[in-house]
Design a protein around this motif. Structure first.
Motif, short mmCIF file in Angstrom:
data_model
loop_
_atom_site.label_atom_id
_atom_site.label_comp_id
_atom_site.label_asym_id
_atom_site.label_seq_id
_atom_site.Cartn_x
_atom_site.Cartn_y
_atom_site.Cartn_z
N ARG A 111 0.83 -1.21 0.00
CA ARG A 111 0.00 0.00 0.00
C ARG A 111 0.87 1.26 0.00
NH1 ARG A 111 -4.01 -0.56 4.89
NH2 ARG A 111 -4.68 1.49 4.10
N PHE A 112 1.99 1.20 0.71
CA PHE A 112 2.88 2.36 0.75
C PHE A 112 3.51 2.61 -0.62
CE2 PHE A 112 7.27 3.98 1.60
CZ PHE A 112 6.89 5.28 1.89
N VAL A 113 3.99 1.55 -1.27
CA VAL A 113 4.60 1.72 -2.59
C VAL A 113 3.56 2.18 -3.60
CG1 VAL A 113 5.83 0.56 -4.46
CG2 VAL A 113 6.43 0.06 -2.10
N ALA A 114 2.32 1.68 -3.50
CA ALA A 114 1.27 2.15 -4.41
C ALA A 114 1.05 3.64 -4.22
CB ALA A 114 -0.02 1.38 -4.14
N TRP A 115 1.05 4.10 -2.97
CA TRP A 115 0.92 5.54 -2.72
C TRP A 115 2.15 6.29 -3.22
CZ3 TRP A 115 4.18 8.62 0.23
CH2 TRP A 115 3.76 9.94 0.44
N LEU A 116 3.31 5.70 -3.01
CA LEU A 116 4.55 6.36 -3.38
C LEU A 116 4.67 6.53 -4.88
CD1 LEU A 116 7.03 7.46 -1.89
CD2 LEU A 116 8.13 5.25 -2.21
N ASN A 117 4.11 5.58 -5.63
CA ASN A 117 4.15 5.69 -7.09
C ASN A 117 3.54 7.02 -7.56
OD1 ASN A 117 5.27 3.18 -7.27
ND2 ASN A 117 3.36 2.14 -7.75
N GLY A 118 2.46 7.43 -6.92
CA GLY A 118 1.83 8.70 -7.27
C GLY A 118 2.59 9.89 -6.75
N HIS A 119 3.51 9.66 -5.83
CA HIS A 119 4.36 10.73 -5.27
C HIS A 119 5.46 11.11 -6.25
CE1 HIS A 119 6.35 12.92 -1.99
NE2 HIS A 119 7.47 12.31 -2.32
N PHE A 120 5.80 10.16 -7.15
CA PHE A 120 6.86 10.41 -8.12
C PHE A 120 6.29 11.04 -9.39
CE2 PHE A 120 8.83 6.55 -6.00
CZ PHE A 120 9.69 7.32 -5.24
N GLY A 121 7.19 11.56 -10.20
CA GLY A 121 6.80 12.07 -11.50
C GLY A 121 7.02 13.57 -11.61
N TYR A 122 6.32 14.17 -12.56
CA TYR A 122 6.43 15.60 -12.86
C TYR A 122 5.40 16.32 -12.01
CZ TYR A 122 7.35 19.63 -15.93
OH TYR A 122 7.72 20.84 -16.45
N ARG A 123 5.86 17.23 -11.15
CA ARG A 123 4.95 17.95 -10.27
C ARG A 123 5.14 19.45 -10.44
NH1 ARG A 123 6.13 15.94 -4.48
NH2 ARG A 123 8.17 15.43 -5.32
N SER A 334 2.23 0.62 -11.01
CA SER A 334 1.20 1.54 -11.49
C SER A 334 1.64 2.97 -11.30
CB SER A 334 -0.11 1.31 -10.73
OG SER A 334 -1.10 2.20 -11.17
N TRP A 335 2.36 3.50 -12.29
CA TRP A 335 2.92 4.84 -12.17
C TRP A 335 1.93 5.87 -12.71
CZ3 TRP A 335 7.22 4.83 -9.39
CH2 TRP A 335 7.91 3.63 -9.31
N GLU A 336 1.68 6.94 -11.97
CA GLU A 336 0.68 7.92 -12.36
C GLU A 336 1.28 9.13 -13.06
OE1 GLU A 336 -2.30 6.85 -8.68
OE2 GLU A 336 -1.76 8.92 -9.08
N GLN A 337 2.59 9.22 -13.08
CA GLN A 337 3.24 10.34 -13.75
C GLN A 337 4.51 9.86 -14.43
OE1 GLN A 337 3.18 11.86 -9.98
NE2 GLN A 337 1.81 13.56 -10.36
N LEU A 338 5.28 10.79 -14.92
CA LEU A 338 6.50 10.44 -15.62
C LEU A 338 7.39 9.57 -14.76
CD1 LEU A 338 8.50 10.87 -17.97
CD2 LEU A 338 9.36 12.83 -16.72
N LEU A 339 7.89 8.49 -15.33
CA LEU A 339 8.79 7.60 -14.59
C LEU A 339 9.82 7.05 -15.53
CD1 LEU A 339 9.67 5.80 -12.21
CD2 LEU A 339 8.11 4.09 -13.09
N MET A 340 11.08 7.11 -15.11
CA MET A 340 12.13 6.44 -15.87
C MET A 340 12.16 5.00 -15.42
SD MET A 340 14.54 6.47 -18.02
CE MET A 340 15.84 5.34 -18.45
#
Length: 603
Positions: A111-123, A334-340
């Motif tokens: 659950r933490f990593v799923a939340w963290l995925n949305g924490h990453f990316g272009y903000r 499940s990445w919600e924003q830009l991810l390398m």
């Protein structure tokens, strides 16, 4: 130990099946034992937990009446809440450590990593002023080992160095030509032994001082004595500043690739005044590059855009690189924003996302240790192992980023020559001829190459070749004794610039391939390299360098295994996404249009 840690520790010890919201009988002595403290101190802990709203406490009155503790928050929910708060503060390592310690039997990690995925990316973050800041936050699964250009061995560290520093020239892979960078022009004598570089005016280091010829001379001089980079300047007999913006470099022998040496990240120009006097310089480096260093901890690395960059300011305002624990990649789906996508692993981007696929300029390979006694000293044994390895089956069974079999260093070679098919009958006869007695060989490797090593272990065992896998880390693989003790090493090479990177394999002290060559092969290889450097025409250089690669293949000093691909999945609203020769996103060119907001931004 902080209050939330004490809460989680007590919850794990005493909540049992009752869980949160139900009183549990317990004694002060039991609580003290769980927290490894005295009964006196445990009373202070209880008071703190009560004041912070974690628990309710009812002290037992009279002999035989036990006290009761009521935990007010479910462990998994509180653990997830705490981990999120730590991540918002940038304490990612601490968050994962906490989940690892207290999350057994829960879905807190997933659950933490799923939340963290949305924490990453272009903000896009709104600051106090009217202007918003565009920040790119990316996870990686390997550490930045150094930011000192002269100590580079790994491509990720080289990529980060290129964000902070510049070189005199750059190699354009698309055109195959050198282009100006810090130097706007250069000349040479007729023999390729004297090179003169003219520096641009007005280029400033991040601390404000203008770059000068003295910085270039210092950069060259400081490579002396470096295991990783001294080979670049081995033939330099003199480097002098001719005025403020001209540098003359004299070589002991012709080297027509020398300007391309100067485009390597190892030759990034550093400010002599800071590097000479500040022992901590490499923990907070200063260059001329598109980004300025901001902070570096074991959790993250932060950069800000260099507003005065001479090639044009980056569109981004900042970069945050988050160093993720190695075991977390399996949950990153499940990445919600830009991810390398820097490492292999399943990924499920949104349907409308775009993808850039990039075949890595390099290969996965195995080098035999010819400086150690063992079966690998036999050419027949090495050839037998080569014939037992079915690369096509290896690609099919392991999948992920593995794309096709390798017959040499560079992917394009597959168009000219396919790898030999595996031949088990010939391999068996070669094993017999080699005198192999079934003794165990040790394959050393590190990181995600373990999967490939385990595959080789299983495959070779089917034919009577015993293999032990010695798994190391990025750091420990270079510790004294490790390279010497293994019989072979499995790893990947990535080429930033073909000819120079290839020569680096042969000439760089500490390079895995060079460290496993025997003295006679090393001497011959050096002769071929010197002959190549003395050739003005690229096709003549290629003849000598190809001879080295052919011998490594034909005598099976190297087992070329696989070529790999990398993917970047990204929100199509994000522009300028490109991959450089090291397989990484070029941070400087990424941008988001004013009228193209990102949906679902996470804080």
């Amino acid at each position: 130990m902080l209050a939330y840690e004490r809460y989680l520790a007590l919850y794990a010890s005493f909540a049992g099946e009752a869980g949160a919201g139900h009183p549990v009988e317990v004694s002060l002595e039991q609580l003290a034992g769980a927290l490894f403290c005295s009964s006196r101190n445990v009373k202070l802990v209880l008071r703190k937990l009560i004041d912070d709203g974690f628990i309710e406490w009812h002290a037992g009155r009279g002999r035989g009446n036990r006290s009761q503790i009521t935990f007010l928050f479910d462990k998994a929910a509180k653990l997830l809440e705490i981990a999120k708060e730590l991540a918002r503060k940038g304490e990612y390592k601490r968050a994962f450590e906490l989940i690892e310690h207290f999350g057994a039997g829960t879905e807190a990690r997933e659950r933490f990593v799923a939340w963290l995925n949305g924490h990453f990316g272009y903000r896009r973050l709104q600051t106090n002023d009217a202007e918003a800041s565009d920040i790119l936050c990316l996870p990686v699964y390997k550490p930045i080992l150094t930011l000192d250009p002269k100590e580079l061995y790994y491509s990720f560290s080289a990529h980060m160095v290129k964000q902070l520093f510049d070189t005199l020239v750059e190699y354009d892979r698309e055109t195959g030509k050198l282009v100006p960078s810090l130097a706007h022009a250069w000349t040479h004598d007729e023999n390729g032994m004297e090179w003169t570089f003219h520096l641009r005016k007005g280029i400033r280091f991040h601390h404000g001082r203008e770059m000068s010829a003295a910085d270039v001379v210092y950069t060259l001089d400081r490579l002396r004595g470096s295991r990783a980079s001294e080979w670049f300047v081995r033939s330099v007999v003199g480097a002098e500043a001719v005025g403020q913006r001209t540098v003359r470099i004299t070589l002991a022998k012709p080297n027509w690739l020398f300007p391309r040496f100067l485009g390597s990240p190892a030759l990034s120009i550093v400010p002599h005044d800071l590097a000479e006097r500040d022992e901590r310089f490499w923990s907070h480096p200063v260059g001329t590059g598109p980004f300025r260093f901001e902070a570096w901890t074991e959790d993250r690395f932060m950069m800000r855009a260099n507003a005065e960059y001479f090639k044009g300011r980056a569109h981004l305002d900042g970069i945050v690189i988050v160093i993720m624990p190695g075991g977390t990649i399996a949950y990153s789906k499940s990445w919600e924003q830009l991810l390398m996508k820097e490492e292999p692993g399943e990924m499920q981007p949104k349907d409308d996302w775009e993808q850039k696929e990039f075949i890595c300029n390099g290969c996965a390979m195995l080098t035999w240790n010819m400086r150690k006694d063992g079966p690998q000293r036999s050419a027949a044994f090495r050839k037998a192992v080569d014939l037992l390895v079915d690369r096509g089956r290896m690609v099919e069974e392991l999948g992920e980023d593995r794309i096709y079999a390798a017959s040499g260093f560079h992917p394009e070679e597959r168009l000219d020559r396919l790898p030999d098919r595996s031949d088990h009958e010939l391999a068996a006869s070669l094993l017999l001829a080699s005198g192999y007695d079934g003794s165990e060989i040790a394959i050393g490797t590190y990181g995600l190459h373990e999967m490939d090593a385990r595959w080789l272990q299983r495959t070779l065992a089917d034919y009577g070749v015993a293999v032990a896998v010695r798994l190391e880390s990025f750091e420990s693989i270079r510790e004294p004794g490790v390279l010497e003790e293994v019989d072979c090493l499995l790893y990947c090479v990535v080429f930033d610039e073909d000819d120079v990177s290839l020569i680096e394999l042969y000439e760089q002290t500490g390079n895995f391939l060079r460290e496993h060559m025997d003295e006679s092969l090393l001497a011959w290889t050096s002769e071929q390299v010197e002959a190549a450097l003395g050739c003005k025409r690229a096709e003549d250089r290629s003849r000598y360098l190809s001879a080295i690669e052919n011998r490594l293949r034909d005598e099976t000093h190297v087992l070329f295994l696989l070529h790999k691909k990398q993917n970047t999945f990204y929100n199509p609203n994000i522009k300028g996404v490109g991959l450089n020769s090291l397989g990484w996103i070029d941070f400087k060119d990424i941008w988001l249009g004013e009228d193209e907001p990102l949906a679902g931004n996470a804080g």
